[in-house]
Design a protein around this motif. Structure first.
Motif, short mmCIF file in Angstrom:
data_model
loop_
_atom_site.label_atom_id
_atom_site.label_comp_id
_atom_site.label_asym_id
_atom_site.label_seq_id
_atom_site.Cartn_x
_atom_site.Cartn_y
_atom_site.Cartn_z
N ILE A 1 -9.92 62.64 58.09
CA ILE A 1 -10.18 62.09 59.43
C ILE A 1 -10.85 63.16 60.29
O ILE A 1 -10.37 64.30 60.37
CB ILE A 1 -8.87 61.63 60.11
CG1 ILE A 1 -8.17 60.56 59.26
CG2 ILE A 1 -9.16 61.12 61.52
CD1 ILE A 1 -8.93 59.25 59.10
N ILE A 2 -11.96 62.79 60.92
CA ILE A 2 -12.68 63.69 61.83
C ILE A 2 -12.52 63.18 63.25
O ILE A 2 -12.71 61.99 63.51
CB ILE A 2 -14.18 63.77 61.47
CG1 ILE A 2 -14.36 64.38 60.07
CG2 ILE A 2 -14.94 64.58 62.51
CD1 ILE A 2 -15.82 64.41 59.61
N LEU A 3 -12.14 64.07 64.16
CA LEU A 3 -11.99 63.70 65.57
C LEU A 3 -13.27 64.05 66.33
O LEU A 3 -13.80 65.16 66.21
CB LEU A 3 -10.81 64.44 66.20
CG LEU A 3 -9.45 64.27 65.53
CD1 LEU A 3 -8.37 64.97 66.36
CD2 LEU A 3 -9.11 62.80 65.33
N CYS A 4 -13.77 63.08 67.09
CA CYS A 4 -15.02 63.26 67.84
C CYS A 4 -14.76 63.56 69.31
O CYS A 4 -14.02 62.82 69.97
CB CYS A 4 -15.89 62.01 67.75
SG CYS A 4 -16.44 61.57 66.10
N ARG B 1 -14.56 59.08 60.99
CA ARG B 1 -14.52 59.75 62.29
C ARG B 1 -14.37 58.75 63.44
O ARG B 1 -14.81 57.61 63.34
CB ARG B 1 -15.76 60.63 62.49
CG ARG B 1 -17.07 59.89 62.51
CD ARG B 1 -18.25 60.86 62.53
NE ARG B 1 -18.43 61.53 61.26
CZ ARG B 1 -19.22 62.59 61.06
NH1 ARG B 1 -19.91 63.08 62.07
NH2 ARG B 1 -19.34 63.14 59.88
N PHE B 2 -13.76 59.22 64.50
CA PHE B 2 -13.60 58.41 65.70
C PHE B 2 -13.27 59.33 66.87
O PHE B 2 -12.87 60.48 66.68
CB PHE B 2 -12.49 57.36 65.53
CG PHE B 2 -11.10 57.94 65.54
CD1 PHE B 2 -10.29 57.83 66.66
CD2 PHE B 2 -10.60 58.62 64.43
CE1 PHE B 2 -9.02 58.38 66.68
CE2 PHE B 2 -9.33 59.16 64.44
CZ PHE B 2 -8.54 59.04 65.57
N ALA B 3 -13.46 58.81 68.09
CA ALA B 3 -13.19 59.58 69.31
C ALA B 3 -11.89 59.09 69.93
O ALA B 3 -11.86 57.99 70.51
CB ALA B 3 -14.34 59.44 70.30
N PRO B 4 -10.81 59.84 69.84
CA PRO B 4 -9.52 59.38 70.38
C PRO B 4 -9.59 58.97 71.85
O PRO B 4 -8.94 58.01 72.27
CB PRO B 4 -8.60 60.59 70.19
CG PRO B 4 -9.21 61.37 69.09
CD PRO B 4 -10.69 61.16 69.20
N GLN B 5 -10.41 59.66 72.64
CA GLN B 5 -10.48 59.36 74.08
C GLN B 5 -11.03 57.97 74.37
O GLN B 5 -10.78 57.43 75.45
CB GLN B 5 -11.32 60.42 74.79
CG GLN B 5 -12.77 60.47 74.39
CD GLN B 5 -13.49 61.66 74.98
OE1 GLN B 5 -14.10 61.55 76.03
NE2 GLN B 5 -13.42 62.80 74.32
#
Length: 341
Positions: free
Chosen positions: A136-139, A98-102
């Protein structure tokens, strides 16, 4: 040879906390990014010191330097690919990264470009290692105020729908705990639910069990951490009835002091109550652990048996955000491993 000869699964694994330190250092030097140390060895020592934080929000400061490096397509490709290579070496059969695209748009990449860079790194790794499965997980992010990044969070939800089933498997909410009431994020999860996006949510780590109640009300299928649910037995029963998996990360919890020690971690009590729980690493590099290190803590300090670990991996794969057909072989292998215990 591994002492844990059964399928191993990590459902709670942050990309920006699970890098190769050598890579971050090399990229920082190439990009002329100031680091909090003069040498790689000093940086490693710095991370080790910082990992024993006073609380979750102090712990989050360790992400600042790697995030400065992870702001271009090439770096995102490389770090994603290397993490998957490391998971292969550790004999993990399935992981959700997981990660935060922003958080990766500081040099003008769009969230979509960031996601595509990570997915390309995933694609390159899976071409080399087709026997591992990676979701993939988006945060979304909880920051100082819900309004400060409201548009960015909305965009993350929309992009999660766009890339769902193209490598992306779910949506999460991460970041600072207790700064913004978790209930304020309900509209984002309502949007995700209307779009058919599976969700997990960080809750019940440094914040009370009410945060888990809030997350469950969002319609999530899993909870990131969630161990504070032990303070509310009715809520434990609800999680059991709804089969809401808790993504437990023992070392991270101890380091952030949301539990005082491995022996006092409530995960064994939750397991005995029948609440679905899983064991995960959270941040392999920042926490300084691999999945098998967590398993050793479970057996040596937390009262679990090897059979329990297999059962918790079975809970993990059953709650994984992939198709049932993609889970089938792993489930069968875990069931066979249980029979042999």
């Amino acid at each position: 040879m591994s002492e844990f000869l059964f399928p191993k699964i990590d459902l709670h694994l942050h990309l920006d906390g699970s890098f190769r330190m050598e890579t971050i250092w090399e990229l920082a030097m190439e990009q002329k990014i100031p680091m909090p140390a003069k040498t790689l060895d000093e940086y490693k020592a710095y991370i080790q010191r910082c990992s024993h934080a006073r609380n979750v929000n102090e712990y989050l400061k360790m992400f600042d330097d790697p995030l400065k490096v992870m702001q271009d397509i090439k770096s995102l490709h490389r770090i994603t690919k290397e993490l998957i290579e490391d998971l292969v070496k550790q004999e993990v059969c399935y992981a959700e990264i997981r990660f935060a695209p922003q958080l990766h748009t500081q040099k003008k990449l769009s969230q979509a470009q960031v996601i595509e860079a990570v997915l390309e790194g995933r694609k390159q790794a899976l071409e080399l290692y087709p026997h591992i499965q990676i979701g993939i997980i988006l945060c979304m992010m909880s920051l100082d105020s819900i309004t400060i990044n409201e548009a960015a969070n909305r965009q993350t939800v929309e992009l999660c729908k766009k890339y769902l089933h193209k490598g992306v498997v779910a949506l999460d909410l991460a970041g600072m705990e207790g700064i913004v009431p978790l209930s304020d994020f309900s509209p984002f999860f309502q949007q995700a639910q209307s779009l058919g996006i599976p969700c997990t949510c960080h809750a019940g780590d440094s914040q009370p069990s009410q945060s888990v109640q809030d997350a469950i009300s969002f319609g999530v299928q899993r909870i990131g951490h969630g161990h504070r649910i032990i303070d509310d037995l009715k809520l434990c029963q609800l999680a059991k009835e709804k089969q809401i998996l808790l993504e437990i990360c023992p070392t991270s919890n101890v380091q952030c002091q949301t539990v005082s020690s491995y022996p006092k971690h409530p995960v064994k009590k939750l397991y005995e109550l029948g609440v679905p729980v899983s064991i995960n690493t959270d941040n392999m590099t920042l926490a300084g652990v691999h999945l098998e290190d967590e398993y050793r803590h479970c057996i040596n300090e937390m009262g679990f048996t090897k059979k329990d670990l297999i059962q918790m991996n079975l809970y993990s794969i059953q709650a994984a955000f992939i198709k049932e057909s993609e889970k089938k072989k792993i489930i069968q292998d875990l069931q066979q491993a249980l029979k042999k215990c």
